[in-house]
Motif scaffolding. Structure first.
Motif, PDB file in Angstrom:
ATOM      1  N   UNK A   1      -1.016  15.992 -14.241  1.00  0.00           N
ATOM      2  CA  UNK A   1      -0.750  16.431 -12.880  1.00  0.00           C
ATOM      3  C   UNK A   1      -1.176  15.327 -11.909  1.00  0.00           C
ATOM      4  N   UNK A   2      -0.373  15.110 -10.873  1.00  0.00           N
ATOM      5  CA  UNK A   2      -0.633  14.055  -9.899  1.00  0.00           C
ATOM      6  C   UNK A   2      -1.816  14.415  -9.004  1.00  0.00           C
ATOM      7  N   UNK A   3      -2.732  13.490  -8.863  1.00  0.00           N
ATOM      8  CA  UNK A   3      -3.866  13.686  -7.961  1.00  0.00           C
ATOM      9  C   UNK A   3      -3.390  13.585  -6.515  1.00  0.00           C
ATOM     10  N   UNK A   4      -4.186  14.033  -5.548  1.00  0.00           N
ATOM     11  CA  UNK A   4      -3.798  13.895  -4.132  1.00  0.00           C
ATOM     12  C   UNK A   4      -3.508  12.448  -3.735  1.00  0.00           C
ATOM     13  N   UNK A   5      -4.316  11.506  -4.249  1.00  0.00           N
ATOM     14  CA  UNK A   5      -4.074  10.088  -3.957  1.00  0.00           C
ATOM     15  C   UNK A   5      -2.750   9.645  -4.564  1.00  0.00           C
ATOM     16  N   UNK A   6      -2.474  10.117  -5.782  1.00  0.00           N
ATOM     17  CA  UNK A   6      -1.226   9.782  -6.449  1.00  0.00           C
ATOM     18  C   UNK A   6      -0.029  10.310  -5.668  1.00  0.00           C
ATOM     19  N   UNK A   7      -0.145  11.527  -5.181  1.00  0.00           N
ATOM     20  CA  UNK A   7       0.948  12.106  -4.413  1.00  0.00           C
ATOM     21  C   UNK A   7       1.240  11.283  -3.164  1.00  0.00           C
ATOM     22  N   UNK A   8       0.194  10.764  -2.546  1.00  0.00           N
ATOM     23  CA  UNK A   8       0.386   9.929  -1.360  1.00  0.00           C
ATOM     24  C   UNK A   8       1.099   8.623  -1.733  1.00  0.00           C
ATOM     25  N   UNK A   9       0.708   8.038  -2.870  1.00  0.00           N
ATOM     26  CA  UNK A   9       1.359   6.812  -3.327  1.00  0.00           C
ATOM     27  C   UNK A   9       2.840   7.030  -3.620  1.00  0.00           C
ATOM     28  N   UNK A  10       3.141   8.078  -4.364  1.00  0.00           N
ATOM     29  CA  UNK A  10       4.531   8.352  -4.723  1.00  0.00           C
ATOM     30  C   UNK A  10       5.335   8.745  -3.482  1.00  0.00           C
ATOM     31  N   UNK A  11       4.697   9.457  -2.568  1.00  0.00           N
ATOM     32  CA  UNK A  11       5.367   9.825  -1.328  1.00  0.00           C
ATOM     33  C   UNK A  11       5.754   8.580  -0.530  1.00  0.00           C
ATOM     34  N   UNK A  12       4.846   7.607  -0.456  1.00  0.00           N
ATOM     35  CA  UNK A  12       5.142   6.367   0.251  1.00  0.00           C
ATOM     36  C   UNK A  12       6.262   5.580  -0.435  1.00  0.00           C
ATOM     37  N   UNK A  13       6.233   5.573  -1.770  1.00  0.00           N
ATOM     38  CA  UNK A  13       7.305   4.911  -2.506  1.00  0.00           C
ATOM     39  C   UNK A  13       8.639   5.595  -2.238  1.00  0.00           C
ATOM     40  N   UNK A  14       8.629   6.923  -2.250  1.00  0.00           N
ATOM     41  CA  UNK A  14       9.865   7.681  -2.019  1.00  0.00           C
ATOM     42  C   UNK A  14      10.424   7.429  -0.624  1.00  0.00           C
ATOM     43  N   UNK A  15       9.546   7.236   0.353  1.00  0.00           N
ATOM     44  CA  UNK A  15       9.995   6.947   1.723  1.00  0.00           C
ATOM     45  C   UNK A  15      10.849   5.687   1.742  1.00  0.00           C
ATOM     46  N   UNK A  16      10.431   4.670   1.012  1.00  0.00           N
ATOM     47  CA  UNK A  16      11.210   3.431   0.936  1.00  0.00           C
ATOM     48  C   UNK A  16      12.492   3.659   0.136  1.00  0.00           C
ATOM     49  N   UNK A  17      12.378   4.348  -0.989  1.00  0.00           N
ATOM     50  CA  UNK A  17      13.554   4.585  -1.831  1.00  0.00           C
ATOM     51  C   UNK A  17      14.639   5.355  -1.085  1.00  0.00           C
ATOM     52  N   UNK A  18      14.233   6.262  -0.217  1.00  0.00           N
ATOM     53  CA  UNK A  18      15.205   7.042   0.545  1.00  0.00           C
ATOM     54  C   UNK A  18      15.979   6.191   1.553  1.00  0.00           C
ATOM     55  N   UNK A  19      15.444   5.035   1.911  1.00  0.00           N
ATOM     56  CA  UNK A  19      16.158   4.123   2.809  1.00  0.00           C
ATOM     57  C   UNK A  19      17.260   3.361   2.090  1.00  0.00           C
ATOM     58  N   UNK A  20      17.185   3.352   0.769  1.00  0.00           N
ATOM     59  CA  UNK A  20      18.141   2.604  -0.054  1.00  0.00           C
ATOM     60  C   UNK A  20      18.732   3.546  -1.105  1.00  0.00           C
ATOM     61  N   UNK A  21      19.640   4.436  -0.694  1.00  0.00           N
ATOM     62  CA  UNK A  21      20.123   5.478  -1.603  1.00  0.00           C
ATOM     63  C   UNK A  21      21.043   4.978  -2.717  1.00  0.00           C
ATOM     64  N   UNK A  22      21.544   3.748  -2.601  1.00  0.00           N
ATOM     65  CA  UNK A  22      22.505   3.252  -3.590  1.00  0.00           C
ATOM     66  C   UNK A  22      21.824   2.507  -4.739  1.00  0.00           C
ATOM     67  N   UNK A  23      20.727   3.068  -5.218  1.00  0.00           N
ATOM     68  CA  UNK A  23      20.021   2.483  -6.354  1.00  0.00           C
ATOM     69  C   UNK A  23      19.662   3.561  -7.359  1.00  0.00           C
ATOM     70  N   UNK A  24      19.519   3.130  -8.604  1.00  0.00           N
ATOM     71  CA  UNK A  24      18.955   3.993  -9.632  1.00  0.00           C
ATOM     72  C   UNK A  24      17.447   3.746  -9.694  1.00  0.00           C
ATOM     73  N   UNK A  25      16.720   4.780 -10.086  1.00  0.00           N
ATOM     74  CA  UNK A  25      15.264   4.680 -10.222  1.00  0.00           C
ATOM     75  C   UNK A  25      14.894   5.125 -11.627  1.00  0.00           C
ATOM     76  N   UNK A  26      14.477   4.183 -12.436  1.00  0.00           N
ATOM     77  CA  UNK A  26      14.074   4.469 -13.812  1.00  0.00           C
ATOM     78  C   UNK A  26      12.562   4.656 -13.830  1.00  0.00           C
ATOM     79  N   UNK A  27      12.095   5.774 -14.383  1.00  0.00           N
ATOM     80  CA  UNK A  27      10.663   6.087 -14.451  1.00  0.00           C
ATOM     81  C   UNK A  27      10.240   6.069 -15.909  1.00  0.00           C
ATOM     82  N   UNK A  28       9.224   5.247 -16.222  1.00  0.00           N
ATOM     83  CA  UNK A  28       8.746   5.142 -17.596  1.00  0.00           C
ATOM     84  C   UNK A  28       7.262   5.486 -17.682  1.00  0.00           C
ATOM     85  N   UNK A  29       6.900   6.236 -18.718  1.00  0.00           N
ATOM     86  CA  UNK A  29       5.510   6.575 -18.949  1.00  0.00           C
ATOM     87  C   UNK A  29       4.984   5.903 -20.198  1.00  0.00           C
TER      88      UNK A  29
END
Length: 226
Positions: A116-144
């Motif tokens: 489960x994402x910690x509060x700090x993690x959620x803030x990091x991913x939220x900030x990343x998503x803000x940038x990604x939403x500005x560039x909708x014509x891309x794929x986003x591959x997530x690897x664990x």
């Protein structure tokens, strides 16, 4: 950087040798990337594991179209990468070819043995998503990825649960589900030694590959006159 890119080119060439010319030419760029990254045979898998560290770069290399259109995409990726660096200070951001590789140490996103994402993690991913939403014509591959402690089965499951958590949170931030590609690799792709705690910490990570979708490629080709 140039040395690293030259080695990555060698990886691509090594992978092509694993296929007949007709097989390679019939594959689209995404499949080429998958072949390079996922393995395309033991040799390519070993090379990409040692040189690139993970399949994330394989996907980026496979998606590249080159030429004038590739240069146009590259400029857009330069801008996006810089925005990610500015907005997500806990991320390691690197530009490769026509894509972006973003790494988070698992410790930044998750508690020990947690998915489960910690509060700090959620803030990091939220900030990343803000940038990604500005560039909708891309794929986003997530690897664990995980370290080598524990069984193969357990680590694969843990990395999958972490990928699922990140993916679900990205979708909540407005990232379209059809842009996201999720992959779990457990402990199969270490980027550092598993013999030390420092090395294991580096191996416990979540990575993102960001690369052009078909629309961006078509627009870039049109702009380049290809």
């Amino acid at each position: 950087m140039m040395k690293k890119l030259n080695v990555l080119v060698a990886v691509v060439l090594s992978a092509t040798m694993l296929f007949s010319c007709s097989q390679w030419q019939s594959m689209d760029n995404t499949k080429k990337g998958a072949a390079i990254g996922v393995g395309g045979g033991a040799a390519a898998g070993a090379v990409i594991g040692k040189v690139a560290g993970n399949t994330a770069l394989g996907a980026i290399l496979g998606a590249a179209i080159g030429g004038g259109a590739g240069a146009i995409i590259g400029k857009k990726m330069d801008k996006q990468a810089q925005e990610i660096k500015n907005e997500v200070p806990n991320a390691t951001v690197e530009r490769y070819e026509e894509g972006i590789n973003v790494k988070f140490d698992a410790g930044v996103l998750f508690g020990f043995d947690k998915s489960d994402l910690s509060p700090v993690a959620q803030e990091n991913i939220k900030n990343l998503a803000t940038v990604l939403n500005k560039y909708p014509d891309t794929y986003v591959r997530v690897e664990g990825h995980t370290d080598a402690k524990g069984t193969d089965e357990y680590n694969m499951g843990l990395s999958q649960r972490r990928v699922n958590s990140v993916t679900a949170f990205l979708i909540k931030q407005g990232i379209s589900a059809d842009r996201i590609q999720g992959f779990a690799y457990g402990k199969t792709q270490p980027i550092a030694t598993n013999d030390t705690e420092e090395g294991r910490a580096k191996n416990r990570r979540v990575e993102f590959s960001i690369f052009a979708n078909d629309k961006m490629k078509a627009d870039a080709k049109k702009e380049a006159g290809q």
